[in-house]
Design a protein around this motif. Structure first.
Motif, PDB file in Angstrom:
ATOM      1  N   ASP A  80       0.847  -1.190   0.000  1.00  0.00           N
ATOM      2  CA  ASP A  80       0.000   0.000   0.000  1.00  0.00           C
ATOM      3  C   ASP A  80       0.887   1.246   0.000  1.00  0.00           C
ATOM      4  O   ASP A  80       1.621   1.504   0.955  1.00  0.00           O
ATOM      5  N   SER A  82      -0.400   4.327  -0.481  1.00  0.00           N
ATOM      6  CA  SER A  82      -1.273   5.488  -0.312  1.00  0.00           C
ATOM      7  C   SER A  82      -0.710   6.515   0.677  1.00  0.00           C
ATOM      8  O   SER A  82      -1.027   7.697   0.584  1.00  0.00           O
ATOM      9  N   SER A  83       0.144   6.090   1.580  1.00  0.00           N
ATOM     10  CA  SER A  83       0.713   7.053   2.542  1.00  0.00           C
ATOM     11  C   SER A  83       1.657   8.047   1.853  1.00  0.00           C
ATOM     12  O   SER A  83       1.985   9.073   2.431  1.00  0.00           O
ATOM     13  N   PHE A  84       2.072   7.758   0.651  1.00  0.00           N
ATOM     14  CA  PHE A  84       2.966   8.647  -0.074  1.00  0.00           C
ATOM     15  C   PHE A  84       2.219   9.685  -0.909  1.00  0.00           C
ATOM     16  O   PHE A  84       2.823  10.581  -1.483  1.00  0.00           O
ATOM     17  N   GLU A  86      -0.201  12.859  -1.721  1.00  0.00           N
ATOM     18  CA  GLU A  86      -0.511  14.142  -1.088  1.00  0.00           C
ATOM     19  C   GLU A  86      -1.937  14.512  -1.399  1.00  0.00           C
ATOM     20  O   GLU A  86      -2.461  14.187  -2.466  1.00  0.00           O
ATOM     21  N   GLU A  87      -2.559  15.208  -0.479  1.00  0.00           N
ATOM     22  CA  GLU A  87      -3.903  15.707  -0.709  1.00  0.00           C
ATOM     23  C   GLU A  87      -3.822  16.822  -1.749  1.00  0.00           C
ATOM     24  O   GLU A  87      -2.960  17.690  -1.674  1.00  0.00           O
TER      25      GLU A  87
END
Length: 90
Positions: A80, A82-84, A86-87
């Protein structure tokens, strides 16, 4: 299943119409044999962005190995990432 031979006649520019015989084929390689006969072999079009792969035996072997692995069910789940992300405000 072999089809019955047909006769085609070239036009003034040397062109012949293959009609339904060429259904599904976008291009042919043509070679002239010593006896004067012509051999037409389907020549699948390879998009330029994929042509490099055909010229790179190492990369092609990796792709073929990956496809064989997938077909045999040898798959791994990707981590995963997804932690990388950015919003982003829209």
């Amino acid at each position: 299943m072999a089809r019955k031979a047909i006769t085609v006649k070239p036009d003034a520019d040397g062109r012949v119409v293959l009609g339904a015989l060429a259904a599904g084929v976008s291009s042919y390689k043509v070679s002239k044999r010593a006896d004067g006969s012509l051999l037409l072999q389907p020549d699948p079009a390879i998009p330029p962005h994929e042509a490099w792969l055909r010229k790179n035996p190492t990369a092609m072997a990796q792709i073929e190995r990956g496809l064989a692995d997938a077909k045999a069910g040898r798959l791994t789940k990707a981590p995963d990432f997804s932690s990388f992300l950015e919003e982003v405000d829209e």
